[in-house]
Design an enzyme around this catalytic site. Structure first.
Site, PDB file in Angstrom:
ATOM      1  N   LYS A  11       6.157 -28.936  16.712  1.00 31.33           N
ATOM      2  CA  LYS A  11       7.647 -28.390  17.180  1.00 31.33           C
ATOM      3  C   LYS A  11       8.243 -29.053  17.921  1.00 31.33           C
ATOM      4  O   LYS A  11       7.978 -30.169  18.397  1.00 31.33           O
ATOM      5  CB  LYS A  11       6.395 -27.179  18.537  1.00 31.33           C
ATOM      6  CG  LYS A  11       5.692 -26.622  17.975  1.00 31.33           C
ATOM      7  CD  LYS A  11       4.533 -26.045  19.325  1.00 31.33           C
ATOM      8  CE  LYS A  11       3.611 -24.230  18.861  1.00 31.33           C
ATOM      9  NZ  LYS A  11       3.023 -23.722  19.926  1.00 31.33           N
ATOM     10  N   TYR A  51       5.506 -15.607  14.439  1.00 34.19           N
ATOM     11  CA  TYR A  51       4.674 -15.119  15.815  1.00 34.19           C
ATOM     12  C   TYR A  51       4.462 -13.556  15.677  1.00 34.19           C
ATOM     13  O   TYR A  51       4.977 -13.299  17.139  1.00 34.19           O
ATOM     14  CB  TYR A  51       5.551 -15.524  16.877  1.00 34.19           C
ATOM     15  CG  TYR A  51       5.153 -17.198  16.862  1.00 34.19           C
ATOM     16  CD1 TYR A  51       4.054 -17.724  16.676  1.00 34.19           C
ATOM     17  CD2 TYR A  51       6.323 -18.138  17.485  1.00 34.19           C
ATOM     18  CE1 TYR A  51       3.577 -18.958  17.747  1.00 34.19           C
ATOM     19  CE2 TYR A  51       6.276 -19.816  17.309  1.00 34.19           C
ATOM     20  CZ  TYR A  51       4.514 -20.103  17.720  1.00 34.19           C
ATOM     21  OH  TYR A  51       4.028 -21.479  17.663  1.00 34.19           O
ATOM     22  N   ASN A 114       3.322 -27.762  23.715  1.00 34.17           N
ATOM     23  CA  ASN A 114       2.265 -28.005  23.547  1.00 34.17           C
ATOM     24  C   ASN A 114       2.011 -29.225  22.382  1.00 34.17           C
ATOM     25  O   ASN A 114       1.474 -28.674  21.478  1.00 34.17           O
ATOM     26  CB  ASN A 114       1.828 -26.795  23.588  1.00 34.17           C
ATOM     27  CG  ASN A 114       1.178 -25.852  22.642  1.00 34.17           C
ATOM     28  OD1 ASN A 114       2.126 -25.708  21.759  1.00 34.17           O
ATOM     29  ND2 ASN A 114       0.650 -24.875  22.624  1.00 34.17           N
ATOM     30  N   HIS A 117       1.628 -26.441  16.362  1.00 34.24           N
ATOM     31  CA  HIS A 117       0.843 -24.940  15.654  1.00 34.24           C
ATOM     32  C   HIS A 117       0.160 -25.610  14.333  1.00 34.24           C
ATOM     33  O   HIS A 117       0.379 -25.978  13.603  1.00 34.24           O
ATOM     34  CB  HIS A 117       2.158 -24.076  15.375  1.00 34.24           C
ATOM     35  CG  HIS A 117       1.944 -22.687  14.673  1.00 34.24           C
ATOM     36  ND1 HIS A 117       1.451 -22.262  15.393  1.00 34.24           N
ATOM     37  CD2 HIS A 117       1.579 -22.815  13.742  1.00 34.24           C
ATOM     38  CE1 HIS A 117       0.844 -20.954  14.442  1.00 34.24           C
ATOM     39  NE2 HIS A 117       0.658 -21.085  13.223  1.00 34.24           N
ATOM     40  N   GLU A 128       1.498 -17.901   6.993  1.00 35.05           N
ATOM     41  CA  GLU A 128       2.560 -18.724   7.526  1.00 35.05           C
ATOM     42  C   GLU A 128       3.049 -19.158   6.282  1.00 35.05           C
ATOM     43  O   GLU A 128       4.454 -19.906   6.336  1.00 35.05           O
ATOM     44  CB  GLU A 128       1.229 -19.221   8.535  1.00 35.05           C
ATOM     45  CG  GLU A 128       1.313 -18.045   9.312  1.00 35.05           C
ATOM     46  CD  GLU A 128       0.797 -18.626  10.919  1.00 35.05           C
ATOM     47  OE1 GLU A 128       0.456 -20.333  10.824  1.00 35.05           O
ATOM     48  OE2 GLU A 128       0.157 -17.973  11.724  1.00 35.05           O
TER      49      GLU A 128
HETATM   50  N1  UDP Z   1       2.135 -19.210  24.730  1.00 35.06           N
HETATM   51  C1  UDP Z   1       3.492 -19.568  25.596  1.00 35.06           C
HETATM   52  N2  UDP Z   1       2.848 -18.809  26.814  1.00 35.06           N
HETATM   53  C2  UDP Z   1       1.578 -17.927  26.540  1.00 35.06           C
HETATM   54  C3  UDP Z   1       0.875 -17.924  25.152  1.00 35.06           C
HETATM   55  C4  UDP Z   1       1.199 -18.906  24.710  1.00 35.06           C
HETATM   56  O1  UDP Z   1       4.268 -20.279  25.972  1.00 35.06           O
HETATM   57  O2  UDP Z   1       0.742 -17.916  27.690  1.00 35.06           O
HETATM   58  C5  UDP Z   1       3.154 -20.123  23.372  1.00 35.06           C
HETATM   59  C6  UDP Z   1       2.061 -21.523  23.138  1.00 35.06           C
HETATM   60  O3  UDP Z   1       3.517 -22.066  22.975  1.00 35.06           O
HETATM   61  C7  UDP Z   1       1.418 -21.237  21.824  1.00 35.06           C
HETATM   62  C8  UDP Z   1       2.065 -20.123  20.578  1.00 35.06           C
HETATM   63  O4  UDP Z   1       2.743 -19.556  22.473  1.00 35.06           O
HETATM   64  O5  UDP Z   1       0.870 -22.544  21.494  1.00 35.06           O
HETATM   65  C9  UDP Z   1       1.120 -19.376  20.557  1.00 35.06           C
HETATM   66  O6  UDP Z   1       0.169 -18.718  20.923  1.00 35.06           O
HETATM   67  P1  UDP Z   1      -1.132 -18.728  20.035  1.00 35.06           P
HETATM   68  O7  UDP Z   1      -2.348 -17.606  21.074  1.00 35.06           O
HETATM   69  O8  UDP Z   1      -0.966 -18.207  19.551  1.00 35.06           O
HETATM   70  O9  UDP Z   1      -1.429 -19.878  20.571  1.00 35.06           O
HETATM   71  P2  UDP Z   1      -1.503 -21.322  19.871  1.00 35.06           P
HETATM   72  O10 UDP Z   1      -1.846 -20.534  17.988  1.00 35.06           O
HETATM   73  O11 UDP Z   1      -0.371 -21.516  18.853  1.00 35.06           O
HETATM   74  O12 UDP Z   1      -2.982 -22.398  19.785  1.00 35.06           O
HETATM   75 MG    MG Z   2      -1.550 -18.680  17.293  1.00 37.84          MG
END
Ligand code: UDP
Ligand code: MG
Length: 152
Positions: A11, A51, A114, A117, A128
């Protein structure tokens, strides 16, 4: 376990912090094969498709603003069970729960910024990957490089 491919993004925060090689190195050392890679600036349209499951959630607008703010590095990694393997190397989404030894557990303190992805299911991985790569952009590793088969 069948061979899978999964999409990984470094990211914008990971790129800006100079963590591209760190992320690649962790997946390489674990033993996955890199089969495609490109750097790009995501636009809103791509972010919404990538997303799609999060459209309408409270964090969605912030997430789109963040992921389109600077370039990402998109990659496809291949291994038996690659989707779950990548998720385990990444660590949990929330930094409170991401274990030391994982990418997020070692390198992130923010749930938004974080670093990485990874696709969350084999079906989403296929979708994706198709958002970021033409089919012809994915390489085949030679049979000599196939180090996953363990004879017993
Ligand atoms: N995210 C966020 N706040 C939240 C949940 C998710 O900013 O409360 C962001 C975070 O960067 C995350 C992304 O949205 O990586 C996608 O969320 P997901 O639950 O799919 O997490 P991931 O698959 O990336 O672990
Ligand atoms: Mg996710």
């Amino acid at each position: 376990m069948s061979t899978e491919r999964t999409l990984v993004l470094v990211k914008p925060d990971g790129v800006q912090r100079g963590l591209v090689a760190e992320v690649i190195g962790r997946f390489e050392r674990r033993g996955l094969h890199l089969v495609a890679m490109r750097m790009l600036l995501m636009d809103r349209s791509l972010a919404e498709r990538h997303y799609a499951e999060h459209v309408g959630k409270p964090f969605f607008e912030g997430l789109v603003a963040f992921i389109t703010s600077a370039p990402v590095v998109a990659m496809v990694w291949e291994a038996p069970g690659a989707v779950a393997l990548v998720r385990s190397v990444m660590g949990a989404t929330d930094p409170k729960n991401s274990a030391p030894g994982t990418i997020r557990g070692d390198l992130a303190v923010s749930i938004g910024a974080n670093v990485v992805h990874g696709s969350d299911s084999p079906g989403r991985a296929v979708e994706e990957i198709s958002l970021f790569f033409e089919p012809g952009a994915l390489v085949e590793w030679t049979s000599a490089a196939q180090d996953w088969v363990v004879s017993s």
